[in-house]
Motif scaffolding. Sequence first.
Motif: not given
Length: 312
Positions: A25-32, A52-61, A69-71, A85-90
């Motif tokens: 879910a986090a990976a897809l959120a970064l993609k979006d 965006a990374y930091k917001l998701l990172y802090q949700t469940r430590p 996944a975020l990294r 953008r292309s690299q992140i989506i891929a």
Amino acid sequence: MTILHETAEKIKNMEIRGAGRIARAAALALKDEAKSIDTDSLDEFNAKMKAAYKLLYQTRPTAVSLPNALRIVMRYKASTVAEARSQIIANADAFVTGSENAVKRIGEIGARRIKDDFTIMTHCNSSAAAQIIQTAFKSKKNISVIATETRPRMQGYVTVDVMQKAGIPTTLILDSAVRYFMKKVDAVVVGADAITVNGNLINKVGTSQLALAAHEARVPFIVAAETYKFSPRTLLGELVEIEERDPSEVLSPEMQKKWPNLKIANPAFDITPHSYIDLICTEIGAIPPEMAYWVITEKLGWEIEEADENIM
């Protein structure tokens, strides 16, 4: 509310639960988020992606699958916004596909350890652990499941629902009844939120009591874990943070007012020593916990500090 903020809220409130599901879910959120950022400035794009990374990172430590996944998604080097953008989506698409395939592969590998007429005990809800059980059942093995309630969020009910839909005979028990029922168990299969460099398991609180009871009863204790649940930061001596959740999950606010001096502890996870783990089933094979160092250094294959430089 954007998909990014909606996903972060759902992860934090455990509407999205399970380490693998959280990671996907986090990976897809970064993609979006990468797709929705409207700018031609690479600096502005990078700044918004880091936020965006930091917001998701802090949700469940505790669930290391989330930062891993975020990294992975944020590993990009670009000279333009379009390239970034292309690299992140891929990266996100590759991670989600790889994660889903990993669960399937873990099911195939783990099912070989489940014999006909086995009774399997499981705790909480893990897609990888459930996949092992379902794969064994689909191969015509006569098996049954004992599932714990997994208080206070009752994730065991999710597991029971999965097993019932698959037609697998299942018994739901109290968490405190684990030792009583262990004498009827042939194997324990659980998931993982994180695995440290020395092979210790961090998983839903109560997992360690299953491992202790299984060790005493000489029942095999099997962990189902995708390799991205291994924690690279523990190589540097960093401890995995154990999340402490809201007391209201244990006791209602009304009851808390009745006993104003009562302290409530609600850890989400506990630590199972590697000496109580017989096997870790990953998508690259069934390994002993002592191989965690190899998985982190060879399979994950990226420098921790280098990865953090791009996103912190």
